[in-house]
Design a protein around this motif. Sequence first.
Motif, mmCIF file in Angstrom:
data_model
loop_
_atom_site.group_PDB
_atom_site.id
_atom_site.type_symbol
_atom_site.label_atom_id
_atom_site.label_comp_id
_atom_site.label_asym_id
_atom_site.label_seq_id
_atom_site.Cartn_x
_atom_site.Cartn_y
_atom_site.Cartn_z
ATOM 1 N N MET A 235 -15.877 -49.918 -22.376
ATOM 2 C CA MET A 235 -16.191 -48.793 -23.266
ATOM 3 C C MET A 235 -17.637 -48.351 -23.103
ATOM 4 O O MET A 235 -17.929 -47.146 -23.088
ATOM 5 C CB MET A 235 -15.923 -49.164 -24.721
ATOM 6 N N MET A 236 -18.548 -49.293 -22.966
ATOM 7 C CA MET A 236 -19.955 -48.941 -22.781
ATOM 8 C C MET A 236 -20.166 -48.217 -21.454
ATOM 9 O O MET A 236 -20.913 -47.251 -21.389
ATOM 10 C CB MET A 236 -20.839 -50.190 -22.850
ATOM 11 N N GLY A 237 -19.496 -48.686 -20.396
ATOM 12 C CA GLY A 237 -19.582 -47.988 -19.118
ATOM 13 C C GLY A 237 -19.034 -46.576 -19.208
ATOM 14 O O GLY A 237 -19.622 -45.634 -18.676
ATOM 15 N N TYR A 238 -17.910 -46.431 -19.897
ATOM 16 C CA TYR A 238 -17.324 -45.100 -20.074
ATOM 17 C C TYR A 238 -18.284 -44.187 -20.831
ATOM 18 O O TYR A 238 -18.510 -43.036 -20.449
ATOM 19 C CB TYR A 238 -15.995 -45.208 -20.828
ATOM 20 N N LEU A 239 -18.880 -44.704 -21.911
ATOM 21 C CA LEU A 239 -19.798 -43.884 -22.698
ATOM 22 C C LEU A 239 -21.058 -43.525 -21.913
ATOM 23 O O LEU A 239 -21.573 -42.411 -22.045
ATOM 24 C CB LEU A 239 -20.158 -44.609 -23.998
ATOM 25 N N LEU A 240 -21.555 -44.448 -21.104
ATOM 26 C CA LEU A 240 -22.734 -44.142 -20.287
ATOM 27 C C LEU A 240 -22.427 -43.060 -19.254
ATOM 28 O O LEU A 240 -23.237 -42.151 -19.038
ATOM 29 C CB LEU A 240 -23.252 -45.406 -19.606
ATOM 30 N N LEU A 241 -21.269 -43.146 -18.619
ATOM 31 C CA LEU A 241 -20.896 -42.101 -17.655
ATOM 32 C C LEU A 241 -20.670 -40.763 -18.349
ATOM 33 O O LEU A 241 -21.012 -39.705 -17.813
ATOM 34 C CB LEU A 241 -19.648 -42.520 -16.881
ATOM 35 N N TRP A 242 -20.113 -40.794 -19.544
ATOM 36 C CA TRP A 242 -19.890 -39.578 -20.307
ATOM 37 C C TRP A 242 -21.227 -38.951 -20.690
ATOM 38 O O TRP A 242 -21.408 -37.736 -20.593
ATOM 39 C CB TRP A 242 -19.061 -39.918 -21.542
ATOM 40 N N LEU A 243 -22.197 -39.771 -21.109
ATOM 41 C CA LEU A 243 -23.525 -39.280 -21.445
ATOM 42 C C LEU A 243 -24.209 -38.687 -20.223
ATOM 43 O O LEU A 243 -24.857 -37.638 -20.314
ATOM 44 C CB LEU A 243 -24.367 -40.407 -22.031
ATOM 45 N N ARG A 244 -24.059 -39.339 -19.068
ATOM 46 C CA ARG A 244 -24.650 -38.807 -17.842
ATOM 47 C C ARG A 244 -24.077 -37.435 -17.503
ATOM 48 O O ARG A 244 -24.805 -36.519 -17.110
ATOM 49 C CB ARG A 244 -24.418 -39.783 -16.686
ATOM 50 N N GLU A 245 -22.776 -37.273 -17.689
ATOM 51 C CA GLU A 245 -22.135 -35.989 -17.428
ATOM 52 C C GLU A 245 -22.642 -34.913 -18.390
ATOM 53 O O GLU A 245 -22.913 -33.785 -17.985
ATOM 54 C CB GLU A 245 -20.622 -36.138 -17.560
ATOM 55 N N LEU A 246 -22.797 -35.270 -19.663
ATOM 56 C CA LEU A 246 -23.308 -34.307 -20.646
ATOM 57 C C LEU A 246 -24.737 -33.889 -20.319
ATOM 58 O O LEU A 246 -25.090 -32.713 -20.445
ATOM 59 C CB LEU A 246 -23.249 -34.898 -22.046
ATOM 60 N N LEU A 247 -25.570 -34.837 -19.910
ATOM 61 C CA LEU A 247 -26.951 -34.503 -19.547
ATOM 62 C C LEU A 247 -27.009 -33.613 -18.317
ATOM 63 O O LEU A 247 -27.834 -32.701 -18.235
ATOM 64 C CB LEU A 247 -27.755 -35.781 -19.331
ATOM 65 N N ALA A 248 -26.131 -33.857 -17.345
ATOM 66 C CA ALA A 248 -26.094 -33.013 -16.150
ATOM 67 C C ALA A 248 -25.659 -31.596 -16.507
ATOM 68 O O ALA A 248 -26.211 -30.615 -15.990
ATOM 69 C CB ALA A 248 -25.150 -33.616 -15.108
ATOM 70 N N GLU A 249 -24.683 -31.460 -17.401
ATOM 71 C CA GLU A 249 -24.250 -30.129 -17.833
ATOM 72 C C GLU A 249 -25.359 -29.414 -18.595
ATOM 73 O O GLU A 249 -25.556 -28.209 -18.428
ATOM 74 C CB GLU A 249 -23.005 -30.230 -18.706
ATOM 75 N N ALA A 250 -26.101 -30.137 -19.428
ATOM 76 C CA ALA A 250 -27.203 -29.528 -20.172
ATOM 77 C C ALA A 250 -28.295 -29.061 -19.225
ATOM 78 O O ALA A 250 -28.861 -27.978 -19.406
ATOM 79 C CB ALA A 250 -27.762 -30.524 -21.182
ATOM 80 N N ALA A 251 -28.593 -29.844 -18.207
ATOM 81 C CA ALA A 251 -29.605 -29.445 -17.228
ATOM 82 C C ALA A 251 -29.151 -28.215 -16.446
ATOM 83 O O ALA A 251 -29.948 -27.312 -16.172
ATOM 84 C CB ALA A 251 -29.903 -30.596 -16.276
ATOM 85 N N ALA A 252 -27.867 -28.154 -16.104
ATOM 86 C CA ALA A 252 -27.349 -26.992 -15.380
ATOM 87 C C ALA A 252 -27.412 -25.740 -16.250
ATOM 88 O O ALA A 252 -27.767 -24.651 -15.771
ATOM 89 C CB ALA A 252 -25.914 -27.254 -14.925
ATOM 90 N N ARG A 253 -27.075 -25.881 -17.531
ATOM 91 C CA ARG A 253 -27.161 -24.722 -18.439
ATOM 92 C C ARG A 253 -28.602 -24.274 -18.610
ATOM 93 O O ARG A 253 -28.889 -23.077 -18.663
ATOM 94 C CB ARG A 253 -26.565 -25.078 -19.785
ATOM 95 N N ARG A 254 -29.531 -25.237 -18.726
ATOM 96 C CA ARG A 254 -30.942 -24.888 -18.869
ATOM 97 C C ARG A 254 -31.430 -24.143 -17.625
ATOM 98 O O ARG A 254 -32.133 -23.138 -17.726
ATOM 99 C CB ARG A 254 -31.777 -26.144 -19.086
ATOM 100 N N ALA A 255 -31.052 -24.623 -16.456
ATOM 101 C CA ALA A 255 -31.466 -23.960 -15.215
ATOM 102 C C ALA A 255 -30.856 -22.567 -15.124
ATOM 103 O O ALA A 255 -31.510 -21.624 -14.670
ATOM 104 C CB ALA A 255 -31.047 -24.798 -14.014
ATOM 105 N N GLN A 256 -29.622 -22.409 -15.576
ATOM 106 C CA GLN A 256 -28.970 -21.097 -15.548
ATOM 107 C C GLN A 256 -29.682 -20.137 -16.503
ATOM 108 O O GLN A 256 -29.920 -18.989 -16.157
ATOM 109 C CB GLN A 256 -27.506 -21.231 -15.932
ATOM 110 N N ARG A 257 -30.055 -20.603 -17.703
ATOM 111 C CA ARG A 257 -30.762 -19.753 -18.657
ATOM 112 C C ARG A 257 -32.129 -19.352 -18.126
ATOM 113 O O ARG A 257 -32.558 -18.221 -18.286
ATOM 114 C CB ARG A 257 -30.920 -20.472 -19.993
ATOM 115 N N GLU A 258 -32.834 -20.276 -17.488
ATOM 116 C CA GLU A 258 -34.147 -19.958 -16.920
ATOM 117 C C GLU A 258 -34.015 -18.964 -15.787
ATOM 118 O O GLU A 258 -34.865 -18.097 -15.615
ATOM 119 C CB GLU A 258 -34.841 -21.227 -16.447
ATOM 120 N N GLY A 259 -32.950 -19.070 -15.013
ATOM 121 C CA GLY A 259 -32.719 -18.111 -13.934
ATOM 122 C C GLY A 259 -32.415 -16.732 -14.469
ATOM 123 O O GLY A 259 -32.841 -15.720 -13.907
ATOM 124 N N GLU A 260 -31.695 -16.660 -15.579
ATOM 125 C CA GLU A 260 -31.384 -15.366 -16.188
ATOM 126 C C GLU A 260 -32.613 -14.751 -16.837
ATOM 127 O O GLU A 260 -32.789 -13.536 -16.824
ATOM 128 C CB GLU A 260 -30.283 -15.529 -17.236
#
Length: 97
Positions: free
Chosen positions: A60-85
Amino acid sequence: MRRFSAGFWALLLLFLGGLWLVLSPFAVVASQPARLPWSSSTISNVAAGGGIALVALAGMMGYLLLWLRELLAEAAARRAQREGESTGGTGPAPSRS
């Protein structure tokens, strides 16, 4: 918000089952009398339940860590997209060599 997958719920049920194995000798009064040395069945229940619970908790901890990593990557991609716009979508001019 994203939902947890069936694998996470299976790990949670496995964890709860392991906890039940650990607690069952003490919850069922006739199985392990109070203030007496542990019987071999109590020792095996606690050892097996503890092992199952630890493996499920690690999963469960491994699953949650991978899920958190995915959420952080999506947040970084959205931030980069907003800065590009906000800059008009123009990046630095390509250099000619």
